[in-house]
Design a protein around this motif. Structure first.
Motif, PDB file in Angstrom:
ATOM      1  N   CYS A  26       0.831  -1.201   0.000  1.00  0.00           N
ATOM      2  CA  CYS A  26       0.000   0.000   0.000  1.00  0.00           C
ATOM      3  C   CYS A  26       0.868   1.254   0.000  1.00  0.00           C
ATOM      4  O   CYS A  26       0.655   2.151  -0.809  1.00  0.00           O
ATOM      5  N   ALA A  27       1.822   1.330   0.904  1.00  0.00           N
ATOM      6  CA  ALA A  27       2.699   2.505   0.984  1.00  0.00           C
ATOM      7  C   ALA A  27       3.448   2.714  -0.327  1.00  0.00           C
ATOM      8  O   ALA A  27       3.551   3.840  -0.827  1.00  0.00           O
ATOM      9  N   ARG A  28       3.945   1.643  -0.911  1.00  0.00           N
ATOM     10  CA  ARG A  28       4.704   1.731  -2.165  1.00  0.00           C
ATOM     11  C   ARG A  28       3.822   2.210  -3.310  1.00  0.00           C
ATOM     12  O   ARG A  28       4.213   3.071  -4.113  1.00  0.00           O
ATOM     13  N   VAL A  29       2.608   1.673  -3.418  1.00  0.00           N
ATOM     14  CA  VAL A  29       1.699   2.055  -4.505  1.00  0.00           C
ATOM     15  C   VAL A  29       1.276   3.517  -4.373  1.00  0.00           C
ATOM     16  O   VAL A  29       1.254   4.254  -5.360  1.00  0.00           O
ATOM     17  N   VAL A  30       0.955   3.957  -3.149  1.00  0.00           N
ATOM     18  CA  VAL A  30       0.563   5.350  -2.931  1.00  0.00           C
ATOM     19  C   VAL A  30       1.730   6.276  -3.268  1.00  0.00           C
ATOM     20  O   VAL A  30       1.557   7.293  -3.947  1.00  0.00           O
ATOM     21  N   GLU A  31       2.923   5.931  -2.816  1.00  0.00           N
ATOM     22  CA  GLU A  31       4.095   6.758  -3.113  1.00  0.00           C
ATOM     23  C   GLU A  31       4.295   6.890  -4.624  1.00  0.00           C
ATOM     24  O   GLU A  31       4.518   7.985  -5.154  1.00  0.00           O
ATOM     25  N   GLN A  32       4.208   5.781  -5.337  1.00  0.00           N
ATOM     26  CA  GLN A  32       4.406   5.812  -6.785  1.00  0.00           C
ATOM     27  C   GLN A  32       3.313   6.621  -7.471  1.00  0.00           C
ATOM     28  O   GLN A  32       3.593   7.384  -8.401  1.00  0.00           O
ATOM     29  N   ALA A  33       2.079   6.473  -7.030  1.00  0.00           N
ATOM     30  CA  ALA A  33       0.974   7.234  -7.620  1.00  0.00           C
ATOM     31  C   ALA A  33       1.203   8.738  -7.454  1.00  0.00           C
ATOM     32  O   ALA A  33       0.987   9.513  -8.393  1.00  0.00           O
ATOM     33  N   LEU A  34       1.649   9.156  -6.280  1.00  0.00           N
ATOM     34  CA  LEU A  34       1.919  10.576  -6.047  1.00  0.00           C
ATOM     35  C   LEU A  34       3.061  11.063  -6.934  1.00  0.00           C
ATOM     36  O   LEU A  34       3.006  12.169  -7.478  1.00  0.00           O
ATOM     37  N   ARG A  35       4.083  10.230  -7.109  1.00  0.00           N
ATOM     38  CA  ARG A  35       5.190  10.605  -7.993  1.00  0.00           C
ATOM     39  C   ARG A  35       4.720  10.767  -9.439  1.00  0.00           C
ATOM     40  O   ARG A  35       5.254  11.582 -10.189  1.00  0.00           O
ATOM     41  N   LEU A  36       3.718   9.981  -9.811  1.00  0.00           N
ATOM     42  CA  LEU A  36       3.193  10.031 -11.181  1.00  0.00           C
ATOM     43  C   LEU A  36       2.204  11.179 -11.386  1.00  0.00           C
ATOM     44  O   LEU A  36       1.782  11.419 -12.508  1.00  0.00           O
ATOM     45  N   GLY A  37       1.818  11.848 -10.304  1.00  0.00           N
ATOM     46  CA  GLY A  37       0.933  12.997 -10.444  1.00  0.00           C
ATOM     47  C   GLY A  37      -0.462  12.845  -9.881  1.00  0.00           C
ATOM     48  O   GLY A  37      -1.253  13.776  -9.941  1.00  0.00           O
ATOM     49  N   TYR A  38      -0.785  11.684  -9.348  1.00  0.00           N
ATOM     50  CA  TYR A  38      -2.098  11.522  -8.735  1.00  0.00           C
ATOM     51  C   TYR A  38      -2.228  12.476  -7.551  1.00  0.00           C
ATOM     52  O   TYR A  38      -1.275  12.654  -6.785  1.00  0.00           O
ATOM     53  N   ARG A  39      -3.413  13.094  -7.415  1.00  0.00           N
ATOM     54  CA  ARG A  39      -3.662  13.985  -6.291  1.00  0.00           C
ATOM     55  C   ARG A  39      -4.952  13.635  -5.569  1.00  0.00           C
ATOM     56  O   ARG A  39      -5.343  14.293  -4.628  1.00  0.00           O
ATOM     57  N   HIS A  40      -5.623  12.589  -6.017  1.00  0.00           N
ATOM     58  CA  HIS A  40      -6.845  12.114  -5.371  1.00  0.00           C
ATOM     59  C   HIS A  40      -6.587  10.677  -4.938  1.00  0.00           C
ATOM     60  O   HIS A  40      -6.494   9.768  -5.761  1.00  0.00           O
ATOM     61  N   ILE A  41      -6.414  10.489  -3.632  1.00  0.00           N
ATOM     62  CA  ILE A  41      -6.199   9.154  -3.072  1.00  0.00           C
ATOM     63  C   ILE A  41      -7.473   8.769  -2.336  1.00  0.00           C
ATOM     64  O   ILE A  41      -7.830   9.384  -1.327  1.00  0.00           O
ATOM     65  N   ASP A  42      -8.182   7.782  -2.853  1.00  0.00           N
ATOM     66  CA  ASP A  42      -9.434   7.346  -2.251  1.00  0.00           C
ATOM     67  C   ASP A  42      -9.138   6.396  -1.104  1.00  0.00           C
ATOM     68  O   ASP A  42      -8.532   5.344  -1.299  1.00  0.00           O
ATOM     69  N   THR A  43      -9.554   6.760   0.086  1.00  0.00           N
ATOM     70  CA  THR A  43      -9.360   5.911   1.245  1.00  0.00           C
ATOM     71  C   THR A  43     -10.548   6.080   2.177  1.00  0.00           C
ATOM     72  O   THR A  43     -11.344   6.995   2.026  1.00  0.00           O
ATOM     73  N   ALA A  44     -10.690   5.182   3.106  1.00  0.00           N
ATOM     74  CA  ALA A  44     -11.766   5.258   4.091  1.00  0.00           C
ATOM     75  C   ALA A  44     -11.300   4.543   5.353  1.00  0.00           C
ATOM     76  O   ALA A  44     -10.470   3.629   5.300  1.00  0.00           O
ATOM     77  N   GLN A  45     -11.830   4.964   6.475  1.00  0.00           N
ATOM     78  CA  GLN A  45     -11.432   4.370   7.749  1.00  0.00           C
ATOM     79  C   GLN A  45     -11.682   2.861   7.755  1.00  0.00           C
ATOM     80  O   GLN A  45     -10.891   2.098   8.305  1.00  0.00           O
ATOM     81  N   ILE A  46     -12.737   2.429   7.101  1.00  0.00           N
ATOM     82  CA  ILE A  46     -13.065   1.003   7.087  1.00  0.00           C
ATOM     83  C   ILE A  46     -11.997   0.170   6.368  1.00  0.00           C
ATOM     84  O   ILE A  46     -11.875  -1.023   6.605  1.00  0.00           O
ATOM     85  N   TYR A  47     -11.197   0.799   5.486  1.00  0.00           N
ATOM     86  CA  TYR A  47     -10.133   0.072   4.792  1.00  0.00           C
ATOM     87  C   TYR A  47      -9.013  -0.323   5.752  1.00  0.00           C
ATOM     88  O   TYR A  47      -8.220  -1.217   5.451  1.00  0.00           O
TER      89      TYR A  47
END
Length: 56
Positions: A26-47
């Motif tokens: 999870c940490a690796r995928v989020v980091e890579q997405a941010l490096r690629l330009g993603y600015r909307h990370i969908d998350t929820a407490q239930i996850y």
């Protein structure tokens, strides 16, 4: 970047979903997405992956 509007907020049209992501993956995928330009990370407490998303 394209946006959608919801209740007065502009939200990037493309986002990264984090449901079923956990641990280092999870940490690796989020980091890579941010490096690629993603600015909307969908998350929820239930996850139950807030820590990993934050690390990313």
């Amino acid at each position: 970047m394209q946006f959608v509007e919801a209740q007065g907020a502009k939200i990037p049209a493309i986002g990264l979903g984090t449901w079923e992501l956990s641990g280092n993956e999870c940490a690796r995928v989020v980091e890579q997405a941010l490096r690629l330009g993603y600015r909307h990370i969908d998350t929820a407490q239930i996850y139950d992956n807030e820590r990993e998303v934050g690390e990313g």
